[in-house]
Design an enzyme around this catalytic site. Structure first.
Site, short mmCIF file in Angstrom:
data_model
loop_
_atom_site.label_atom_id
_atom_site.label_comp_id
_atom_site.label_asym_id
_atom_site.label_seq_id
_atom_site.Cartn_x
_atom_site.Cartn_y
_atom_site.Cartn_z
CG HIS A 99 -0.27 -0.18 2.52
ND1 HIS A 99 0.09 -1.43 2.98
CD2 HIS A 99 0.11 0.69 3.48
CE1 HIS A 99 0.66 -1.32 4.16
NE2 HIS A 99 0.71 -0.04 4.49
CG HIS A 101 0.84 5.23 4.22
ND1 HIS A 101 -0.02 5.10 5.29
CD2 HIS A 101 1.63 4.12 4.26
CE1 HIS A 101 0.24 3.99 5.94
NE2 HIS A 101 1.24 3.37 5.34
P1 AMP Z 1 1.75 0.36 7.41
O1 AMP Z 1 2.19 0.59 8.82
O2 AMP Z 1 2.52 1.13 6.39
O3 AMP Z 1 1.69 -1.12 7.09
O4 AMP Z 1 0.28 0.93 7.31
C1 AMP Z 1 -0.85 0.20 7.60
C2 AMP Z 1 -1.96 1.20 7.75
O5 AMP Z 1 -3.20 0.53 7.65
C3 AMP Z 1 -1.97 1.92 9.10
O6 AMP Z 1 -1.78 3.32 8.87
C4 AMP Z 1 -3.36 1.61 9.66
O7 AMP Z 1 -3.96 2.72 10.30
C5 AMP Z 1 -4.13 1.20 8.44
N1 AMP Z 1 -5.22 0.27 8.66
C6 AMP Z 1 -5.17 -0.91 9.30
N2 AMP Z 1 -6.37 -1.51 9.26
C7 AMP Z 1 -7.19 -0.70 8.55
C8 AMP Z 1 -8.58 -0.76 8.14
N3 AMP Z 1 -9.35 -1.80 8.46
N4 AMP Z 1 -9.08 0.26 7.43
C9 AMP Z 1 -8.30 1.32 7.11
N5 AMP Z 1 -7.00 1.43 7.45
C10 AMP Z 1 -6.46 0.44 8.17
#
Ligand code: AMP
Ligand code: ZN
Length: 140
Positions: A99, A101
């Protein structure tokens, strides 16, 4: 992938606040909202992270970044935007479905996201610098 939270979002098995969807990608609001409008863009195909990312999937993600960044800019009074991708735990990856951001940045007093580079330019020699470049180039 069965147990992947983002695959579950793609399949509609858990809720999300979707902002854009087409055949290849999905963009939705990050629950954490590091800043207002914090958005994630994911490929619909499950890929763990950049080390497994097919070039065509990378292209599908990044060709949509300007459009979504532009929508964020129109929607909110942002002054900047960080485009960030974390890969593996040591780099703060917590969801192991690739993903990107998109994190809007607001003026300093309205935005406490403390993302800042450290400048280490006084910690290595000119030879070290060149050797680092050579080490990478040997694998490209
Ligand atoms: P990372 O730390 O780069 O892997 O980012 C994962 C992101 O996913 C974090 O910023 C979380 O807040 C976000 N996240 C986790 N679960 C969900 C969800 N169900 N819906 C939206 N965002 C999520
Ligand atoms: Zn997945």
């Amino acid at each position: 992938m069965e147990d992947c939270i983002f695959c579950k979002i793609i399949r509609g098995e858990i809720p999300s606040e979707k902002i854009y969807e087409d055949d290849e990608v999905l963009a939705f609001l990050d629950l954490g909202q590091v800043t207002k409008g914090h958005t994630l863009i994911i490929p619909k195909k499950h890929v763990r992270n950049v080390f497994d990312l097919p070039p065509e999937t990378a292209a599908e993600i990044f060709r949509r970044v300007p459009k979504i960044a532009g929508a964020l800019k129109e929607a909110f009074p942002l002054e900047g935007l960080n485009v960030i991708n974390n890969n593996e735990e040591v780099a703060s990856q917590t969801v192991f479905h690739y993903h990107v951001h998109l994190i809007p940045r607001y003026s300093k007093n309205k935005d406490d996201f403390g993302f800042k580079w450290k400048d280490n330019s006084n910690t290595y020699s000119a030879e070290d610098f060149k050797a680092r470049a050579e080490a990478i180039k040997a694998h490209l």
